[in-house]
Design a protein around this motif. Structure first.
Motif, short mmCIF file in Angstrom:
data_model
loop_
_atom_site.label_atom_id
_atom_site.label_comp_id
_atom_site.label_asym_id
_atom_site.label_seq_id
_atom_site.Cartn_x
_atom_site.Cartn_y
_atom_site.Cartn_z
N ALA A 1 0.85 -1.18 0.00
CA ALA A 1 0.00 0.00 0.00
C ALA A 1 0.89 1.24 0.00
O ALA A 1 2.06 1.17 0.41
N PRO A 2 0.38 2.36 -0.44
CA PRO A 2 1.19 3.59 -0.46
C PRO A 2 1.76 3.92 0.91
O PRO A 2 1.04 3.91 1.92
N GLY A 3 3.06 4.16 0.94
CA GLY A 3 3.71 4.53 2.18
C GLY A 3 3.99 3.38 3.13
O GLY A 3 4.45 3.61 4.25
N LYS A 4 3.70 2.17 2.69
CA LYS A 4 3.91 1.00 3.57
C LYS A 4 4.86 0.02 2.90
O LYS A 4 5.09 0.04 1.70
N GLN A 5 5.39 -0.87 3.72
CA GLN A 5 6.27 -1.91 3.20
C GLN A 5 5.45 -3.03 2.56
O GLN A 5 4.29 -3.25 2.89
N ARG A 6 6.10 -3.73 1.65
CA ARG A 6 5.46 -4.88 1.04
C ARG A 6 5.25 -5.95 2.10
O ARG A 6 6.14 -6.22 2.91
N GLU A 7 4.08 -6.57 2.08
CA GLU A 7 3.76 -7.58 3.09
C GLU A 7 3.20 -8.84 2.43
O GLU A 7 2.58 -8.78 1.36
N LEU A 8 3.42 -9.95 3.11
CA LEU A 8 2.90 -11.21 2.62
C LEU A 8 1.39 -11.26 2.81
O LEU A 8 0.87 -10.87 3.86
N VAL A 9 0.69 -11.73 1.79
CA VAL A 9 -0.75 -11.92 1.88
C VAL A 9 -1.07 -13.41 2.04
O VAL A 9 -1.77 -13.81 2.96
N ALA A 10 -0.54 -14.22 1.13
CA ALA A 10 -0.80 -15.65 1.18
C ALA A 10 0.22 -16.38 0.32
O ALA A 10 0.68 -15.85 -0.69
N THR A 11 0.57 -17.58 0.75
CA THR A 11 1.45 -18.43 -0.04
C THR A 11 0.89 -19.84 -0.09
O THR A 11 0.12 -20.24 0.79
N ILE A 12 1.30 -20.58 -1.11
CA ILE A 12 0.87 -21.96 -1.26
C ILE A 12 2.04 -22.77 -1.79
O ILE A 12 2.70 -22.37 -2.75
N GLY A 13 2.30 -23.89 -1.12
CA GLY A 13 3.38 -24.76 -1.56
C GLY A 13 2.95 -25.66 -2.70
O GLY A 13 1.76 -25.76 -3.02
N ARG A 14 3.92 -26.31 -3.30
CA ARG A 14 3.60 -27.20 -4.40
C ARG A 14 2.71 -28.35 -3.94
O ARG A 14 1.91 -28.86 -4.71
N GLY A 15 2.86 -28.72 -2.66
CA GLY A 15 2.01 -29.76 -2.10
C GLY A 15 0.73 -29.25 -1.50
O GLY A 15 0.02 -29.98 -0.80
N ASP A 16 0.41 -27.99 -1.75
CA ASP A 16 -0.87 -27.38 -1.37
C ASP A 16 -0.90 -26.86 0.06
O ASP A 16 -1.98 -26.52 0.56
N SER A 17 0.24 -26.79 0.75
CA SER A 17 0.24 -26.16 2.07
C SER A 17 0.02 -24.66 1.91
O SER A 17 0.59 -24.06 1.00
N ARG A 18 -0.77 -24.08 2.77
CA ARG A 18 -1.15 -22.67 2.62
C ARG A 18 -0.87 -21.88 3.88
O ARG A 18 -0.95 -22.40 4.99
N LYS A 19 -0.56 -20.62 3.65
CA LYS A 19 -0.29 -19.70 4.75
C LYS A 19 -0.95 -18.38 4.40
O LYS A 19 -0.85 -17.92 3.26
N TYR A 20 -1.61 -17.78 5.39
CA TYR A 20 -2.31 -16.51 5.18
C TYR A 20 -1.89 -15.48 6.22
O TYR A 20 -1.62 -15.82 7.38
N ALA A 21 -1.88 -14.24 5.82
CA ALA A 21 -1.75 -13.16 6.78
C ALA A 21 -3.02 -13.13 7.64
O ALA A 21 -4.12 -13.42 7.15
N ASP A 22 -2.87 -12.78 8.89
CA ASP A 22 -4.03 -12.76 9.79
C ASP A 22 -5.12 -11.83 9.27
O ASP A 22 -6.31 -12.10 9.45
N SER A 23 -4.74 -10.76 8.61
CA SER A 23 -5.70 -9.76 8.16
C SER A 23 -6.61 -10.26 7.04
O SER A 23 -7.65 -9.64 6.77
N VAL A 24 -6.24 -11.36 6.39
CA VAL A 24 -7.06 -11.85 5.27
C VAL A 24 -7.64 -13.23 5.52
O VAL A 24 -8.41 -13.74 4.69
N LYS A 25 -7.31 -13.84 6.63
CA LYS A 25 -7.83 -15.18 6.94
C LYS A 25 -9.35 -15.17 6.94
O LYS A 25 -9.97 -14.28 7.51
N GLY A 26 -9.92 -16.16 6.29
CA GLY A 26 -11.37 -16.26 6.22
C GLY A 26 -11.99 -15.45 5.10
O GLY A 26 -13.18 -15.61 4.81
#
Length: 119
Positions: free
Chosen positions: A40-65
């Motif tokens: 976002a403007p004026g902010k650092q780049r942040e992780l939103v979500a990632t997915i591994g090749r085996g389908d493991s997933r990780k989400y930022a707390d702000s977007v979970k659900g």
């Protein structure tokens, strides 16, 4: 040369939905983790979500659900369904993909796609 091509950004009202896509190409090795970051403007780049090749997933707390990441390994494409969007989700969204070759992991970035959520 590895390329990541993003699509699906745009403008939406709060509570709406968007779906981002990112198609990766140019690597003779498999893409490992793929994901989305945002800045976002004026902010650092942040992780939103990632997915591994085996389908493991990780989400930022702000977007979970609200956000769901998925991938199609046959197409080297990662998707992110974004529901119940909020104005604070407004940012440039970047696709990221990791490739491991000869014991080294390299990360590649897309050019970014703008997501704007109005209140």
């Amino acid at each position: 040369q590895v390329q990541l091509v993003e699509s699906g950004g745009g403008w939406v009202q709060a509570g709406g939905s968007l779906r981002l896509s990112c198609a990766a190409s140019g690597s003779i090795f498999s893409f490992n983790a793929m994901g989305w970051y945002r800045q976002a403007p004026g902010k650092q780049r942040e992780l939103v979500a990632t997915i591994g090749r085996g389908d493991s997933r990780k989400y930022a707390d702000s977007v979970k659900g609200r956000f769901t990441i998925s991938r199609d390994n046959a197409k080297n494409t990662v998707y992110m369904q974004m529901d119940s969007l909020k104005p604070e989700d407004t940012a440039v969204y970047y696709c990221n993909a990791a490739v491991t070759a000869f014991g080294y992991e390299s990360h590649y970035w897309g050019q970014g796609t703008q997501v704007t959520v109005s209140s």
